[in-house]
Structure formats: structure tokens, C-alpha cells
Write an enzyme that holds these catalytic residues in place. Structure first.
Site, mmCIF file in Angstrom:
data_model
loop_
_atom_site.group_PDB
_atom_site.id
_atom_site.type_symbol
_atom_site.label_atom_id
_atom_site.label_comp_id
_atom_site.label_asym_id
_atom_site.label_seq_id
_atom_site.Cartn_x
_atom_site.Cartn_y
_atom_site.Cartn_z
ATOM 1 N N THR A 1 0.884 -1.170 0.000
ATOM 2 C CA THR A 1 0.000 0.000 0.000
ATOM 3 C C THR A 1 0.911 1.205 0.000
ATOM 4 O O THR A 1 2.097 1.068 0.268
ATOM 5 C CB THR A 1 -0.849 -0.032 1.309
ATOM 6 O OG1 THR A 1 -1.792 -1.073 1.227
ATOM 7 C CG2 THR A 1 -1.597 1.265 1.586
ATOM 8 N N GLY B 1 -4.298 -7.175 5.029
ATOM 9 C CA GLY B 1 -5.445 -6.403 5.467
ATOM 10 C C GLY B 1 -6.366 -7.147 6.416
ATOM 11 O O GLY B 1 -6.900 -6.563 7.364
ATOM 12 N N VAL C 1 -12.334 -6.042 0.147
ATOM 13 C CA VAL C 1 -11.848 -4.785 0.712
ATOM 14 C C VAL C 1 -10.924 -5.115 1.873
ATOM 15 O O VAL C 1 -11.292 -5.884 2.771
ATOM 16 C CB VAL C 1 -13.026 -3.903 1.193
ATOM 17 C CG1 VAL C 1 -12.508 -2.639 1.874
ATOM 18 C CG2 VAL C 1 -13.934 -3.539 0.017
#
Ligand code: ASP
Length: 258
Positions: free
Chosen positions: A140, A193, A169
Site C-alpha cells: 500500500t 489487510g 476490501v
């Protein structure tokens, strides 16, 4: 008046060869701050530069989903309580601009085709994003800035983890998990994540920083220690004293202007 400051990262799991892209973004954000610009503008400029860097997993360098699509997540938050989050948006080279457009709306988050259609109404560029098949699991980009008034802003953007299904997501656009910003501290996370979401990592690092009396290094170490070493994770943080840091349990290019 306080001193301006900026911290940027190019993602947990990246090595030294991606440091130059982070340094360029950091220098651009620093130029904004030292010219009297806002923390918000500084983090947006820094993140946009990293979104345009095809070596980094965000914007044009976003990783492909398991169907070959490129769906991007981004978020931005400010210490005066504004927040914008965009999830799984396609055809958007700079999703951080969509997140920024959300800052002053009565809703905070948009996803998928609805997000893209709304971005059209705001004039945010729609263009194909080819993305990167580079076989790195994740990463990221992120930036945190403090302007001369002491206000903070945090921005993060990602292509997510390679091989996840469309619609997945991660933590990056999720308030409290991928980012946190209040009057005392800004935090941005990178790494796997799903694990970061489970730990509500960015909020809990901010809470730990408050609990320990403002020791930023100890708070980041505490955050990284919540994960076993086989789960890649990294953090950057900046507070209202003169502290700004990056820390990861793997390679993570980061830069600070303090
Ligand atoms: N946290 C991002 C995600 O899970 C990827 C990363 O930062 O490594 O989507």
C-alpha cells in the site's frame, strides 16, 4: 505555530529498490508544507505521486484481482474530523482524489461502480488502469502530514492483495483499521489487510500512544507486536510533538521530513 512534518511509506513487503519513489513523494509533500500549504494537500500530493509510480501497489501500479481486474481502495482523514473512503473502484488512476472529494459530503464511503459514477460527477479522471501482475502478495502507499497550525492529515491508497476476488476490501480504506487521525496523532497501516482489520490496528496504536504518555516508538512497536512474524505488517505515525516514524516486521520503504 508548530513545525511542519511528513512521513510516507511505500508498503510492507517492498524493498530498497522502491525507496526512490517514496523519497520523491516525500519531497513533494514537504514542498507543499514548507510553502505554507495544508497537511491535507501535502498528503494528497504525496499519495498521488506514489499512485502514479507503477512500481508501487496503488493507482496505476495496483495489483490484479484473481479475475485480472484492478480494483482500488483509498482513504483520507483529517484531524478536524473529516473522512473519505473509497473501495473497490475501477478505471481510476488516482482513487485518493475520490476519497478527498468525499471529505465534505454527508456520507463517508462509496464502493464499486457507484463510487465511479459519483467520481464522474465530481470530474475525477476516469481512465483504464492496467495494473501490475507483479507477484508480491500485497502493500500500500500512505502519507501523514502536520502543517504549521498543528493540523494533521492521513492518506492511504492500495490495489489490495494479489489474487483476492473482485469486491474484496482490505484494511486500507477502513477507518480505525488502515488509518486513524485525531488532534494528537495520525496513523497509517500496511500489510495483510484481513489481520490488520481483526486488530483494529491504527486506532489501537493511537490509543496505546495516548496510554503510554506519547511514546511513538513504543506505540508502533506495540502495534507490530500484535502480529506473528509470518504476517507482514507495517505502520507509519506522526504526532503533535516532533515525532514521526515508520516500523515494519518486513521491508518497508519509508521517509520522514521532520
Ligand atoms: N493492507 C493492504 C490490503 O490488505 C495491502 C497492504 O498494505 O499490504 O489491501
Amino acid at each position: 505555530m508548530v513545525e511542519p512534518a511528513l512521513v510516507c511509506h511505500g508498503g510492507a513487503g517492498h524493498g530498497a529498490r522502491d525507496q526512490p519513489g517514496v523519497d520523491i513523494a516525500s519531497a513533494a509533500g514537504w514542498d507543499v508544507l514548507t510553502s505554507g500549504g495544508t497537511a491535507l494537500q501535502a498528503v494528497l500530493d504525496a499519495v498521488m505521486i506514489m499512485e502514479d509510480d507503477t512500481r508501487l501497489n496503488a493507482g496505476t501500479g495496483g495489483r490484479m484481482r484473481d479475475d485480472g481486474s484492478v480494483q482500488l481502495d483509498a482513504a483520507v482523514a483529517t484531524s478536524d474530523g473529516r473522512l473519505g473512503m473509497v473501495m473497490a473502484i475501477e478505471e481510476t488512476p488516482n482513487p485518493i482524489l475520490v476519497a478527498a472529494e468525499l471529505l465534505d459530503e454527508p456520507f463517508h464511503a462509496l464502493a464499486g461502480e457507484g463510487a465511479r459514477t459519483w467520481a464522474d460527477s465530481k470530474g475525477v479522471q476516469r481512465a483504464p488502469v492496467v495494473g501490475s501482475p507483479r507477484p508480491i502478495a500485497s502493500d500500500t502507499v500512505g502519507a501523514i502530514a502536520r502543517e504549521q497550525s498543528g493540523a494533521l492529515a492521513v492518506a492511504s491508497s492500495t490495489g489490495g492483495c494479489t489474487g483476492r476476488p473482485p469486491g474484496r476490501v482490505g484494511d486500507t480504506p477502513l477507518w480505525g483499521s488502515g488509518l486513524w487521525c485525531d488532534a494528537n496523532i495520525g496513523v497509517a497501516a500496511t500489510g495483510i489487510g484481513e489481520s490488520i482489520i481483526e486488530e483494529l490496528l491504527s486506532y489501537r496504536v493511537a490509543a496505546e500512544h495516548q496510554r503510554n504518555g506519547g511514546d511513538l516508538a513504543a506505540a508502533l512497536n506495540w502495534g507490530i507486536d500484535q502480529f506473528s512474524p509470518d504476517i507482514q505488517v507495517g505502520l507509519i505515525a506522526l504526532d503533535t510533538s516532533n515525532s514521526g516514524l515508520g516500523l515494519a516486521n518486513t521491508g518497508m520503504p519509508w521517509a520522514a521530513q521532520l
